[in-house]
Enzyme design. Structure first.
Site, mmCIF file in Angstrom:
data_model
loop_
_atom_site.group_PDB
_atom_site.id
_atom_site.type_symbol
_atom_site.label_atom_id
_atom_site.label_comp_id
_atom_site.label_asym_id
_atom_site.label_seq_id
_atom_site.Cartn_x
_atom_site.Cartn_y
_atom_site.Cartn_z
ATOM 1 N N GLU A 16 0.814 -1.217 0.000
ATOM 2 C CA GLU A 16 0.000 0.000 0.000
ATOM 3 C C GLU A 16 0.851 1.273 0.000
ATOM 4 O O GLU A 16 0.371 2.331 -0.378
ATOM 5 C CB GLU A 16 -0.957 0.006 1.206
ATOM 6 C CG GLU A 16 -2.058 -1.036 1.042
ATOM 7 C CD GLU A 16 -2.924 -1.212 2.279
ATOM 8 O OE1 GLU A 16 -4.084 -1.586 2.128
ATOM 9 O OE2 GLU A 16 -2.434 -1.016 3.420
ATOM 10 N N ASP A 222 -11.830 -5.946 -3.168
ATOM 11 C CA ASP A 222 -12.648 -7.162 -3.164
ATOM 12 C C ASP A 222 -14.045 -6.806 -2.688
ATOM 13 O O ASP A 222 -14.291 -5.687 -2.246
ATOM 14 C CB ASP A 222 -12.011 -8.212 -2.226
ATOM 15 C CG ASP A 222 -11.881 -7.680 -0.802
ATOM 16 O OD1 ASP A 222 -12.857 -7.805 -0.044
ATOM 17 O OD2 ASP A 222 -10.832 -7.112 -0.441
#
Ligand code: SAH
Length: 252
Positions: A16, A222
């Site tokens: 990230e 997701d």
């Protein structure tokens, strides 16, 4: 942003923030409490970048270190999340208006989700910084701009066609959502929630208690259901890392 201020940039996992760390100018490294903090500049902005590791405790400890050791003036969290609301799709970005800890429950002593002794359930992000960030993301999502960053065939792998930016509520807790049951349960209790993750509301609580402005930016990796773990790994490397780099570059 004012150049004399220091901004803490935080993700939970290396993917990230690695894209941001590699771009830092005049970079130096500092190890404290099992974390590596990277100090440096993005354009003229002084920043400290770190990955906190996963979960609320890890995130809270890292934010406290950014505030007390590195004296940062504000905090930006950037990472991925599971989509909860039906309008929120993989490849979209959610910018938090506010955050809630869905696993806090001191009932019947206190209302469910309220943080005991603070008397607060929702923690607000910095409104103008958040809205400015939404505008930058909107600009990034212009298809000509987006295709410069990620090829249409790469986007097609994740069924991303015209990604959107959303502004609303993020829920956090120490669970990876990988079943429809978890998702439905959260939706029925907190219907306004756009996405779920494991750190944001902890960052929010610490920033609130120290009186420091913050924002939370989450790319949807997701759908917080049975397929969540299949798409996760490749998504963070191929999509969210690229978005993250671009969003931070536009910020300064
Ligand atoms: N791949 C990691 C696990 C990632 S946990 C490992 O092997 O250890 C998921 C991370 O992404 C957390 O930091 C969380 O904030 C965020 N996240 C993404 N999708 C999520 C979901 N469906 N449920 C909860 N958190 C999610």
């Amino acid at each position: 942003m004012q150049a004399d201020k220091i901004i803490g940039i935080l993700g939970a996992i290396p993917q990230e923030v690695n894209g941001i760390i590699t771009q830092l100018k005049n970079r130096s490294e500092h190890k404290i409490g099992n974390r590596t903090y990277y100090q440096g500049y993005i354009n003229d902005q002084k920043v400290v970048v770190v990955y906190s590791r996963i979960g609320k405790v890890a995130a809270a400890a890292t934010v406290a270190t950014l505030l007390l050791e590195f004296k940062v003036d504000s905090i930006a969290f950037i990472g991925v999340a599971g989509g909860i609301h039906a309008d929120v799709k993989v490849g979209d970005v959610v910018v938090a208006k506010n955050l809630v800890q869905y696993d806090m429950d001191a009932s019947p002593l206190r209302p469910k989700f309220e943080i005991p002794l603070l008397g607060k359930t929702y923690f607000d992000t910095d409104e103008s910084w958040s809205k400015e960030t939404c505008d930058h993301i909107e600009e990034m999502f212009g298809l000509e701009n987006l295709y410069q960053l990620i090829t249409p065939s790469e986007l097609a792998k994740f069924n991303i066609t015209t990604p959107k930016v959303h502004y609303g509520t993020i829920a956090s807790g120490d669970q990876f959502f990988s079943t429809s049951e978890q998702k439905n349960n959260l939706q029925s209790q907190l219907p306004e929630v756009l996405c779920v993750e494991m750190e944001g509301a902890a960052v929010a609580q610490v920033c609130y208690e120290f009186g420091v402005p913050f924002i939370v930016i989450r790319t949807i990796s997701d759908n917080a259901n049975e397929e969540a773990s299949f798409s996760f790994q490749s998504f963070v490397e191929e999509v969210s890392l690229v978005y993250g780099q671009e969003i931070i570059n536009k910020m300064f």
